[in-house]
Enzyme design. Structure first.
Site, PDB file in Angstrom:
ATOM      1  CG  HIS A 200      58.879  -8.955  14.149  1.00 18.67           C
ATOM      2  ND1 HIS A 200      60.212  -9.292  14.040  1.00 18.67           N
ATOM      3  CD2 HIS A 200      58.649  -8.042  13.164  1.00 18.67           C
ATOM      4  CE1 HIS A 200      60.755  -8.614  13.046  1.00 18.67           C
ATOM      5  NE2 HIS A 200      59.838  -7.847  12.502  1.00 18.67           N
TER       6      HIS A 200
ATOM      7  CD  GLN B  36      55.858  -5.859  23.125  1.00 21.57           C
ATOM      8  OE1 GLN B  36      55.227  -4.946  22.630  1.00 21.57           O
ATOM      9  NE2 GLN B  36      56.314  -5.799  24.346  1.00 21.57           N
ATOM     10  CG  ASP B  37      63.335  -8.351  18.702  1.00 26.14           C
ATOM     11  OD1 ASP B  37      64.102  -8.270  19.676  1.00 26.14           O
ATOM     12  OD2 ASP B  37      63.729  -8.580  17.543  1.00 26.14           O
ATOM     13  CG  HIS B  38      61.223  -4.241  15.059  1.00 23.22           C
ATOM     14  ND1 HIS B  38      62.134  -3.643  14.242  1.00 23.22           N
ATOM     15  CD2 HIS B  38      60.895  -5.400  14.451  1.00 23.22           C
ATOM     16  CE1 HIS B  38      62.361  -4.392  13.190  1.00 23.22           C
ATOM     17  NE2 HIS B  38      61.611  -5.483  13.296  1.00 23.22           N
TER      18      HIS B  38
END
Length: 106
Positions: A78, A80-82
């Site tokens: 999560h 990494q996604d942000h």
């Protein structure tokens, strides 16, 4: 690196990327209204936060590259996604600044 350590790094990445995102969205709102006085400050704030998020990410990459097993969890992913979406927003924010500067220069 155990799951608890990975979760903590994931939370750090989310927090720093979130700070950067807030600065960038504020920047876009301001330039949309023709306010350019905070451009450099807000970009610098975002860059500082992105660097901190990247440093947390690099810690994990270095450990894994060194042969250490890392236990990935959803929180880290999560984060990494942000981080990645905020890096994209950073690039787009510069384009918005340029577009609005051109608009208000006319």
């Amino acid at each position: 690196m155990n799951k608890e350590e990975m979760n903590m790094l994931g939370f750090q990445i989310v927090a720093y990327a979130g700070d950067a995102r807030s600065s960038l969205l504020k920047l876009i709102r301001e330039v949309r209204n023709g306010e350019f006085q905070n451009v450099e400050t807000l970009l610098a704030d975002a860059d500082t936060s992105l660097k901190q998020a990247h440093n947390a990410q690099t810690e994990v990459l270095a450990k894994e590259a060194g042969g250490e097993d890392v236990e990935l969890g959803f929180i880290f992913i999560h984060g990494q996604d942000h981080l990645m979406t905020t890096i994209l927003l950073r690039e787009l924010a510069e384009d918005f600044v340029n577009l609005y500067q051109e608009k208000y220069a006319k």
